[in-house]
Design a protein around this motif. Sequence first.
Motif, PDB file in Angstrom:
ATOM      1  N   ARG A 181      41.388 -24.309  10.595  1.00  0.00           N
ATOM      2  CA  ARG A 181      42.563 -24.222   9.722  1.00  0.00           C
ATOM      3  C   ARG A 181      43.147 -25.578   9.313  1.00  0.00           C
ATOM      4  NH1 ARG A 181      48.331 -22.736  10.772  1.00  0.00           N
ATOM      5  NH2 ARG A 181      49.155 -22.249   8.714  1.00  0.00           N
ATOM      6  N   ASN A 184      42.416 -26.816   5.792  1.00  0.00           N
ATOM      7  CA  ASN A 184      42.861 -26.098   4.597  1.00  0.00           C
ATOM      8  C   ASN A 184      43.899 -26.855   3.780  1.00  0.00           C
ATOM      9  OD1 ASN A 184      41.205 -24.099   5.401  1.00  0.00           O
ATOM     10  ND2 ASN A 184      42.771 -22.513   5.605  1.00  0.00           N
ATOM     11  N   LYS A 320      37.599 -16.499  13.321  1.00  0.00           N
ATOM     12  CA  LYS A 320      38.887 -16.664  12.630  1.00  0.00           C
ATOM     13  C   LYS A 320      39.985 -15.749  13.184  1.00  0.00           C
ATOM     14  CE  LYS A 320      40.589 -17.004   7.914  1.00  0.00           C
ATOM     15  NZ  LYS A 320      40.251 -16.904   6.487  1.00  0.00           N
ATOM     16  N   HIS A 324      43.032 -18.234  13.786  1.00  0.00           N
ATOM     17  CA  HIS A 324      43.496 -18.838  12.538  1.00  0.00           C
ATOM     18  C   HIS A 324      45.008 -18.801  12.360  1.00  0.00           C
ATOM     19  CE1 HIS A 324      42.098 -20.688   8.829  1.00  0.00           C
ATOM     20  NE2 HIS A 324      43.064 -20.056   8.206  1.00  0.00           N
ATOM     21  N   GLN A 325      45.626 -17.682  12.670  1.00  0.00           N
ATOM     22  CA  GLN A 325      47.079 -17.580  12.459  1.00  0.00           C
ATOM     23  C   GLN A 325      47.882 -17.955  13.689  1.00  0.00           C
ATOM     24  OE1 GLN A 325      48.065 -17.444   9.578  1.00  0.00           O
ATOM     25  NE2 GLN A 325      46.221 -16.736   8.554  1.00  0.00           N
TER      26      GLN A 325
END
Length: 327
Positions: A181, A184, A320, A324-325
């Motif tokens: 991440r 990004n 992910k 990811h979050q």
Amino acid sequence: MTYRELGRTGWKVSGISFGAWAIGGAWGAVDDVESMAALRAAIDCGVNFIDTADVYGMGRSERLIAELKRERKEQIVVATKAGRRLSPHTADGYNEKNLGAFIDDSLRNLATDCLDLLQLHCPPTDVYYRPEVFGAMDRFVEAGKVRFYGVSVERVEEALKALEYPNVQTVQIIFNCFRQRPANLFFEHAKRNRVGILARVPLASGLLTGKLNRDSQFEADDHRNFNRHGEAFDVGETFAGVDFDDGLAAVEEIRKLLPSGIGMAQFALRWILMFDAVTCAIPGGKRPAQVAENCSAADLPAIPEETMHAVRRIYDERIKHHVHQKW
Ligand SMILES: NC(=O)c1ccc[n+]([C@@H]2O[C@H](COP(=O)([O-])OP(=O)(O)OC[C@H]3O[C@@H](n4cnc5c(N)ncnc54)[C@H](OP(=O)(O)O)[C@@H]3O)[C@@H](O)[C@H]2O)c1
């Protein structure tokens, strides 16, 4: 070895540098003689940047680095960290008095009168909303105790917020094939601000070396045992926060992409250097052979674009959803 500019410091540091957590502790048994051999191997391979912290073995890692600096003539930049000795570890603890005391201890351990680079050591998010903390860091620079400062962060949003403080020179963040991440948005912003990026946990605590399997055992005092589920500190620091079995399965997918003659650890590190916003990867290593293998990644040819896409696909499909979050 290849070298990259470290933010606006004027230093050019090795693309593969050295992470000195494991030689301090929390990774099972550690032997200072072997640790010194690992440090010497790093310098022999062209490494000129070492990341450590006061808390790694409570000064043990810093003291080994001081010994290395005494015996070598090469210029070696040492980045240390402060804050994790706070108990409780709170935003309020990041005040000028406490930080000043931590700095004095690191100066003693590293046997120097000025720290090259001091990083706030994954402070609570709230610290990034306290300009007075960064004001204190400026005063340590003015006083000549610290040459430059930066931050080590858990979350991308903390990294972005840290960029708002103009004298932050570096951001250390987890970045590897399993933690994509940061690439990004953060990388673009850091590059624009000429802030250096130190990619930590580049081998996902050993998962991305391809040597682990379902039967791998870790000693009681190895965080891969005692912090597997975040019992002691942020779970993201252990196997990059990826479920162990899912990580092993993804490693097998990545293994199919390796060019012949290239090991998994080398590939994982070369993958990181494909991102030009990254200043260096700081793999940990307790043994000289590991260090030499890791350093050789810097001299490998670029990874073809289709292979980069394939690694991204493996991340999207298998990893992910774990990470990811969360960071
Ligand atoms: N909060 C923070 O700021 C923070 C947190 C974590 C890390 N860091 C920094 O980032 C550095 C790197 O992260 P990390 O040490 O956690 O994880 P890492 O670099 O992803 O993994 C290091 C471990 O992988 C194994 N290894 C390394 N090279 C190998 C090779 N070529 N072949 C096989 N095994 C190999 C070694 O463990 P074994 O041989 O024991 O398997 C080594 O200790 C740390 O040393 C520290 O400087 C900072």
